[in-house]
Motif scaffolding. Sequence first.
Motif, PDB file in Angstrom:
ATOM      1  N   THR A 229      29.015  66.846 126.320  1.00  0.00           N
ATOM      2  CA  THR A 229      29.270  67.151 124.919  1.00  0.00           C
ATOM      3  C   THR A 229      29.430  68.655 124.759  1.00  0.00           C
ATOM      4  O   THR A 229      28.590  69.424 125.233  1.00  0.00           O
ATOM      5  CB  THR A 229      28.108  66.647 124.041  1.00  0.00           C
ATOM      6  OG1 THR A 229      27.957  65.243 124.262  1.00  0.00           O
ATOM      7  CG2 THR A 229      28.374  66.910 122.579  1.00  0.00           C
TER       8      THR A 229
ATOM      9  N   SER B 172      31.058  63.592 131.993  1.00  0.00           N
ATOM     10  CA  SER B 172      31.393  63.922 130.613  1.00  0.00           C
ATOM     11  C   SER B 172      30.241  64.682 129.989  1.00  0.00           C
ATOM     12  O   SER B 172      29.084  64.281 130.146  1.00  0.00           O
ATOM     13  CB  SER B 172      31.659  62.645 129.805  1.00  0.00           C
ATOM     14  OG  SER B 172      32.799  61.985 130.294  1.00  0.00           O
TER      15      SER B 172
ATOM     16  N   ASN C 293      37.361  64.542 120.971  1.00  0.00           N
ATOM     17  CA  ASN C 293      36.245  64.321 120.053  1.00  0.00           C
ATOM     18  C   ASN C 293      34.968  65.052 120.471  1.00  0.00           C
ATOM     19  O   ASN C 293      33.881  64.494 120.438  1.00  0.00           O
ATOM     20  CB  ASN C 293      35.966  62.831 119.887  1.00  0.00           C
ATOM     21  CG  ASN C 293      37.137  62.077 119.313  1.00  0.00           C
ATOM     22  OD1 ASN C 293      37.881  62.613 118.507  1.00  0.00           O
ATOM     23  ND2 ASN C 293      37.315  60.846 119.726  1.00  0.00           N
ATOM     24  N   GLY C 294      35.121  66.291 120.909  1.00  0.00           N
ATOM     25  CA  GLY C 294      33.962  67.106 121.260  1.00  0.00           C
ATOM     26  C   GLY C 294      33.334  66.795 122.602  1.00  0.00           C
ATOM     27  O   GLY C 294      32.223  67.238 122.894  1.00  0.00           O
ATOM     28  N   VAL C 295      34.034  66.051 123.464  1.00  0.00           N
ATOM     29  CA  VAL C 295      33.506  65.707 124.789  1.00  0.00           C
ATOM     30  C   VAL C 295      34.486  66.189 125.853  1.00  0.00           C
ATOM     31  O   VAL C 295      35.677  65.881 125.806  1.00  0.00           O
ATOM     32  CB  VAL C 295      33.281  64.183 124.926  1.00  0.00           C
ATOM     33  CG1 VAL C 295      32.817  63.830 126.335  1.00  0.00           C
ATOM     34  CG2 VAL C 295      32.268  63.701 123.898  1.00  0.00           C
TER      35      VAL C 295
ATOM     36  N   THR D 137      35.581  65.948 129.714  1.00  0.00           N
ATOM     37  CA  THR D 137      35.442  65.001 130.827  1.00  0.00           C
ATOM     38  C   THR D 137      36.182  65.535 132.039  1.00  0.00           C
ATOM     39  O   THR D 137      37.337  65.956 131.949  1.00  0.00           O
ATOM     40  CB  THR D 137      36.012  63.614 130.444  1.00  0.00           C
ATOM     41  OG1 THR D 137      35.284  63.127 129.317  1.00  0.00           O
ATOM     42  CG2 THR D 137      35.874  62.631 131.585  1.00  0.00           C
TER      43      THR D 137
END
Length: 137
Positions: A96, A94, A65-67, A69
Amino acid sequence: MTTLVRSGQRGLLPELVDLLEAPFAPFRTAQMIRCEEFTRDGQYVLRAELPGIDPESDVEISVKNGVLTIHGERKEEEHEGSRTEFRYGAFTRSLTLPAGADEDDVTAVYEKGILEVSVGLKEPAESAKRIPVKQAD
């Protein structure tokens, strides 16, 4: 007292963060992963300082989801009659990803204590679509 000296033009904010971080370092429970981000040849690049780890068994990288980690653990080695200032234990960071990041185009390389993660960038979609408004009868 030990003082770290850095060369190059980095700006005022990183130095302030380093200064404010130092007195509280003994009280932190989580490890901080120092990172830098930039774009190169149509790729978003994240470089993270992770010295003293085995990249194949100690680090896990995931994208959702666009992150992005990074999770891992630096394991302590037992030495008789020793003293250490190294930090051991689990760490997670994490970040973005930028607009247009392709979660299916991610690679990672570890060399000389630096983890480099590259993410392909697609042309971002139009940010807004104009919707015409019709007048009611």
